[in-house]
Design a protein around this motif. Structure first.
Motif, PDB file in Angstrom:
ATOM      1  N   LEU A 116      52.328  83.179  62.744  1.00 15.23           N
ATOM      2  CA  LEU A 116      52.086  84.584  62.451  1.00 15.23           C
ATOM      3  C   LEU A 116      53.383  85.267  62.036  1.00 15.23           C
ATOM      4  O   LEU A 116      53.402  86.099  61.123  1.00 15.23           O
ATOM      5  CB  LEU A 116      51.483  85.294  63.663  1.00 15.23           C
ATOM      6  CG  LEU A 116      51.197  86.777  63.500  1.00 15.23           C
ATOM      7  CD1 LEU A 116      50.150  86.997  62.416  1.00 15.23           C
ATOM      8  CD2 LEU A 116      50.732  87.361  64.816  1.00 15.23           C
ATOM      9  N   GLY A 117      54.474  84.903  62.683  1.00 13.40           N
ATOM     10  CA  GLY A 117      55.777  85.454  62.322  1.00 13.40           C
ATOM     11  C   GLY A 117      56.170  85.127  60.896  1.00 13.40           C
ATOM     12  O   GLY A 117      56.799  85.948  60.213  1.00 13.40           O
ATOM     13  N   THR A 118      55.786  83.948  60.423  1.00  9.59           N
ATOM     14  CA  THR A 118      56.108  83.611  59.029  1.00  9.59           C
ATOM     15  C   THR A 118      55.329  84.499  58.070  1.00  9.59           C
ATOM     16  O   THR A 118      55.849  84.880  57.022  1.00  9.59           O
ATOM     17  CB  THR A 118      55.822  82.128  58.714  1.00  9.59           C
ATOM     18  OG1 THR A 118      54.447  81.855  58.886  1.00  9.59           O
ATOM     19  CG2 THR A 118      56.665  81.212  59.574  1.00  9.59           C
ATOM     20  N   TYR A 119      54.088  84.833  58.425  1.00 10.69           N
ATOM     21  CA  TYR A 119      53.309  85.748  57.588  1.00 10.69           C
ATOM     22  C   TYR A 119      53.926  87.150  57.584  1.00 10.69           C
ATOM     23  O   TYR A 119      53.995  87.796  56.538  1.00 10.69           O
ATOM     24  CB  TYR A 119      51.859  85.824  58.056  1.00 10.69           C
ATOM     25  CG  TYR A 119      51.030  84.624  57.688  1.00 10.69           C
ATOM     26  CD1 TYR A 119      50.773  84.323  56.363  1.00 10.69           C
ATOM     27  CD2 TYR A 119      50.498  83.798  58.666  1.00 10.69           C
ATOM     28  CE1 TYR A 119      50.005  83.221  56.024  1.00 10.69           C
ATOM     29  CE2 TYR A 119      49.736  82.699  58.333  1.00 10.69           C
ATOM     30  CZ  TYR A 119      49.496  82.415  57.012  1.00 10.69           C
ATOM     31  OH  TYR A 119      48.740  81.321  56.676  1.00 10.69           O
ATOM     32  N   VAL A 120      54.357  87.605  58.746  1.00 14.11           N
ATOM     33  CA  VAL A 120      54.986  88.933  58.825  1.00 14.11           C
ATOM     34  C   VAL A 120      56.273  88.947  58.014  1.00 14.11           C
ATOM     35  O   VAL A 120      56.551  89.890  57.266  1.00 14.11           O
ATOM     36  CB  VAL A 120      55.244  89.320  60.293  1.00 14.11           C
ATOM     37  CG1 VAL A 120      56.092  90.574  60.394  1.00 14.11           C
ATOM     38  CG2 VAL A 120      53.930  89.499  61.035  1.00 14.11           C
ATOM     39  N   ARG A 121      57.054  87.881  58.134  1.00 16.17           N
ATOM     40  CA  ARG A 121      58.293  87.784  57.363  1.00 16.17           C
ATOM     41  C   ARG A 121      58.002  87.813  55.866  1.00 16.17           C
ATOM     42  O   ARG A 121      58.658  88.521  55.105  1.00 16.17           O
ATOM     43  CB  ARG A 121      59.040  86.504  57.715  1.00 16.17           C
ATOM     44  CG  ARG A 121      60.386  86.395  56.995  1.00 16.17           C
ATOM     45  CD  ARG A 121      60.887  84.999  56.913  1.00 16.17           C
ATOM     46  NE  ARG A 121      59.938  84.241  56.100  1.00 16.17           N
ATOM     47  CZ  ARG A 121      59.828  82.932  56.143  1.00 16.17           C
ATOM     48  NH1 ARG A 121      60.555  82.229  56.941  1.00 16.17           N
ATOM     49  NH2 ARG A 121      58.958  82.312  55.373  1.00 16.17           N
ATOM     50  N   ASP A 122      56.995  87.041  55.436  1.00 17.43           N
ATOM     51  CA  ASP A 122      56.627  87.023  54.016  1.00 17.43           C
ATOM     52  C   ASP A 122      56.168  88.392  53.541  1.00 17.43           C
ATOM     53  O   ASP A 122      56.485  88.812  52.427  1.00 17.43           O
ATOM     54  CB  ASP A 122      55.546  85.979  53.753  1.00 17.43           C
ATOM     55  CG  ASP A 122      56.057  84.559  53.863  1.00 17.43           C
ATOM     56  OD1 ASP A 122      57.290  84.373  53.806  1.00 17.43           O
ATOM     57  OD2 ASP A 122      55.228  83.644  54.005  1.00 17.43           O
ATOM     58  N   ALA A 123      55.392  89.073  54.386  1.00 16.41           N
ATOM     59  CA  ALA A 123      54.926  90.411  54.009  1.00 16.41           C
ATOM     60  C   ALA A 123      56.112  91.366  53.881  1.00 16.41           C
ATOM     61  O   ALA A 123      56.195  92.156  52.930  1.00 16.41           O
ATOM     62  CB  ALA A 123      53.941  90.936  55.046  1.00 16.41           C
ATOM     63  N   PHE A 124      57.032  91.292  54.814  1.00 14.29           N
ATOM     64  CA  PHE A 124      58.202  92.162  54.770  1.00 14.29           C
ATOM     65  C   PHE A 124      59.057  91.860  53.535  1.00 14.29           C
ATOM     66  O   PHE A 124      59.459  92.764  52.806  1.00 14.29           O
ATOM     67  CB  PHE A 124      59.015  91.998  56.048  1.00 14.29           C
ATOM     68  CG  PHE A 124      60.238  92.845  56.114  1.00 14.29           C
ATOM     69  CD1 PHE A 124      60.138  94.203  56.329  1.00 14.29           C
ATOM     70  CD2 PHE A 124      61.494  92.284  55.948  1.00 14.29           C
ATOM     71  CE1 PHE A 124      61.259  94.995  56.383  1.00 14.29           C
ATOM     72  CE2 PHE A 124      62.619  93.065  55.996  1.00 14.29           C
ATOM     73  CZ  PHE A 124      62.504  94.432  56.220  1.00 14.29           C
ATOM     74  N   LEU A 125      59.332  90.582  53.295  1.00 18.76           N
ATOM     75  CA  LEU A 125      60.154  90.208  52.145  1.00 18.76           C
ATOM     76  C   LEU A 125      59.488  90.565  50.822  1.00 18.76           C
ATOM     77  O   LEU A 125      60.158  90.990  49.883  1.00 18.76           O
ATOM     78  CB  LEU A 125      60.470  88.708  52.181  1.00 18.76           C
ATOM     79  CG  LEU A 125      61.472  88.269  53.240  1.00 18.76           C
ATOM     80  CD1 LEU A 125      61.607  86.753  53.232  1.00 18.76           C
ATOM     81  CD2 LEU A 125      62.818  88.920  53.017  1.00 18.76           C
ATOM     82  N   SER A 126      58.176  90.395  50.748  1.00 22.25           N
ATOM     83  CA  SER A 126      57.496  90.716  49.494  1.00 22.25           C
ATOM     84  C   SER A 126      57.476  92.222  49.235  1.00 22.25           C
ATOM     85  O   SER A 126      57.362  92.648  48.093  1.00 22.25           O
ATOM     86  CB  SER A 126      56.077  90.167  49.488  1.00 22.25           C
ATOM     87  OG  SER A 126      55.276  90.819  50.448  1.00 22.25           O
ATOM     88  N   SER A 127      57.622  93.017  50.284  1.00 25.41           N
ATOM     89  CA  SER A 127      57.620  94.463  50.078  1.00 25.41           C
ATOM     90  C   SER A 127      58.995  94.998  49.690  1.00 25.41           C
ATOM     91  O   SER A 127      59.088  96.060  49.078  1.00 25.41           O
ATOM     92  CB  SER A 127      57.118  95.185  51.331  1.00 25.41           C
ATOM     93  OG  SER A 127      58.046  95.029  52.377  1.00 25.41           O
ATOM     94  N   ILE A 128      60.064  94.259  50.039  1.00 29.24           N
ATOM     95  CA  ILE A 128      61.403  94.767  49.714  1.00 29.24           C
ATOM     96  C   ILE A 128      62.098  93.999  48.605  1.00 29.24           C
ATOM     97  O   ILE A 128      63.118  94.436  48.110  1.00 29.24           O
ATOM     98  CB  ILE A 128      62.311  94.783  50.964  1.00 29.24           C
ATOM     99  CG1 ILE A 128      62.558  93.376  51.497  1.00 29.24           C
ATOM    100  CG2 ILE A 128      61.745  95.690  52.038  1.00 29.24           C
ATOM    101  CD1 ILE A 128      63.617  93.299  52.573  1.00 29.24           C
TER     102      ILE A 128
END
Length: 124
Positions: free
Chosen positions: A49-61
Protein backbone atom coordinates in the motif's frame (compact mmCIF):
# COMPACT_ATOMS: atom_id res chain seq x y z
CA UNK A 1 -8.79 -17.14 33.46
CA UNK A 2 -7.25 -20.06 31.59
CA UNK A 3 -10.53 -21.24 30.02
CA UNK A 4 -11.24 -18.02 28.05
CA UNK A 5 -7.66 -17.94 26.79
CA UNK A 6 -7.82 -21.58 25.74
CA UNK A 7 -11.12 -21.04 23.93
CA UNK A 8 -9.63 -18.02 22.18
CA UNK A 9 -6.84 -20.29 20.95
CA UNK A 10 -9.26 -22.78 19.43
CA UNK A 11 -9.65 -25.28 22.23
CA UNK A 12 -13.29 -26.24 22.79
CA UNK A 13 -15.01 -26.25 26.17
CA UNK A 14 -15.27 -30.04 26.46
CA UNK A 15 -11.71 -30.59 25.26
CA UNK A 16 -10.41 -28.02 27.72
CA UNK A 17 -11.66 -30.05 30.68
CA UNK A 18 -10.11 -33.27 29.35
CA UNK A 19 -6.61 -31.84 28.76
CA UNK A 20 -3.94 -30.99 31.27
CA UNK A 21 -2.15 -27.60 31.10
CA UNK A 22 0.89 -29.12 29.43
CA UNK A 23 -1.23 -30.33 26.52
CA UNK A 24 -2.94 -26.92 26.26
CA UNK A 25 0.42 -25.38 25.45
CA UNK A 26 0.08 -26.67 21.86
CA UNK A 27 -3.02 -24.51 21.37
CA UNK A 28 -1.25 -21.45 22.75
CA UNK A 29 1.81 -22.00 20.56
CA UNK A 30 -0.38 -22.47 17.47
CA UNK A 31 -2.21 -19.21 18.25
CA UNK A 32 1.11 -17.39 18.78
CA UNK A 33 2.40 -18.67 15.42
CA UNK A 34 -0.84 -17.62 13.67
CA UNK A 35 -0.60 -14.13 15.15
CA UNK A 36 3.01 -13.85 13.98
CA UNK A 37 2.14 -15.00 10.43
CA UNK A 38 -0.82 -12.60 10.29
CA UNK A 39 1.42 -9.74 11.41
CA UNK A 40 3.87 -10.53 8.61
CA UNK A 41 1.02 -10.68 6.09
CA UNK A 42 -0.40 -7.34 7.26
CA UNK A 43 3.07 -5.84 7.12
CA UNK A 44 3.45 -7.00 3.52
CA UNK A 45 0.08 -5.49 2.60
CA UNK A 46 1.02 -2.23 4.32
CA UNK A 47 4.32 -2.12 2.45
CA UNK A 48 2.55 -2.68 -0.88
CA UNK A 49 0.00 0.00 0.00
CA UNK A 50 2.90 2.33 0.76
CA UNK A 51 4.23 1.83 -2.75
CA UNK A 52 0.87 2.92 -4.15
CA UNK A 53 0.84 6.00 -1.93
CA UNK A 54 4.39 6.82 -2.98
CA UNK A 55 3.46 6.43 -6.66
CA UNK A 56 0.42 8.64 -6.20
CA UNK A 57 2.49 11.30 -4.46
CA UNK A 58 5.28 11.19 -7.06
CA UNK A 59 2.85 11.28 -9.97
CA UNK A 60 1.23 14.39 -8.52
CA UNK A 61 4.48 16.34 -8.10
CA UNK A 62 6.58 15.06 -10.99
CA UNK A 63 5.89 15.05 -14.71
CA UNK A 64 8.32 12.14 -15.23
CA UNK A 65 6.40 9.79 -12.92
CA UNK A 66 2.99 8.26 -13.48
CA UNK A 67 0.63 6.18 -11.37
CA UNK A 68 0.45 2.49 -12.39
CA UNK A 69 -2.33 1.67 -14.86
CA UNK A 70 -3.01 -1.75 -13.32
CA UNK A 71 -2.45 -3.44 -9.94
CA UNK A 72 1.14 -4.37 -9.26
CA UNK A 73 1.53 -8.00 -10.23
CA UNK A 74 -1.97 -9.07 -9.28
CA UNK A 75 -2.82 -9.65 -12.93
CA UNK A 76 0.21 -11.87 -13.49
CA UNK A 77 0.07 -15.65 -13.92
CA UNK A 78 1.03 -17.93 -11.04
CA UNK A 79 4.12 -19.10 -12.93
CA UNK A 80 5.36 -15.50 -12.88
CA UNK A 81 7.35 -16.37 -9.77
CA UNK A 82 8.86 -19.55 -11.15
CA UNK A 83 12.41 -19.64 -9.86
CA UNK A 84 13.76 -21.05 -13.13
CA UNK A 85 12.82 -17.96 -15.15
CA UNK A 86 15.39 -15.50 -16.45
CA UNK A 87 15.61 -12.26 -14.52
CA UNK A 88 17.25 -10.19 -17.26
CA UNK A 89 15.52 -6.98 -18.22
CA UNK A 90 15.07 -8.27 -21.79
CA UNK A 91 13.11 -11.32 -20.60
CA UNK A 92 10.65 -9.33 -18.49
CA UNK A 93 7.31 -8.39 -19.96
CA UNK A 94 7.20 -4.80 -21.20
CA UNK A 95 4.32 -3.85 -18.88
CA UNK A 96 6.14 -5.13 -15.79
CA UNK A 97 7.28 -1.94 -14.09
CA UNK A 98 7.70 -3.37 -10.60
CA UNK A 99 11.00 -3.16 -8.80
CA UNK A 100 12.63 -6.29 -7.40
CA UNK A 101 11.50 -5.31 -3.90
CA UNK A 102 7.91 -4.95 -5.07
CA UNK A 103 8.05 -8.34 -6.79
CA UNK A 104 9.42 -9.90 -3.61
CA UNK A 105 6.70 -8.31 -1.47
CA UNK A 106 4.04 -9.61 -3.82
CA UNK A 107 5.65 -13.05 -3.78
CA UNK A 108 5.54 -13.01 0.04
CA UNK A 109 1.85 -12.09 0.03
CA UNK A 110 0.98 -14.88 -2.43
CA UNK A 111 3.16 -17.38 -0.56
CA UNK A 112 1.57 -16.50 2.79
CA UNK A 113 -1.92 -16.85 1.32
CA UNK A 114 -1.07 -20.28 -0.10
CA UNK A 115 0.48 -21.35 3.21
CA UNK A 116 -2.56 -20.17 5.15
CA UNK A 117 -4.90 -22.04 2.78
CA UNK A 118 -2.80 -25.18 3.13
CA UNK A 119 -2.89 -25.00 6.92
CA UNK A 120 -6.63 -24.34 6.93
CA UNK A 121 -7.12 -27.41 4.73
CA UNK A 122 -4.99 -29.53 7.08
CA UNK A 123 -6.97 -28.37 10.14
CA UNK A 124 -10.30 -29.44 8.66
Amino acid sequence: MLLPNAMNCGCGYELFWRLNPRKLRVFFEAKRQKIKEDAQLYDSFAWLLGTYVRDAFLSSISRNSSYPRSPRGLNQDDDFYDQNRDTDDESRSPNSSMSDGQRFALFMVKHNKALEAKRAKQNQ
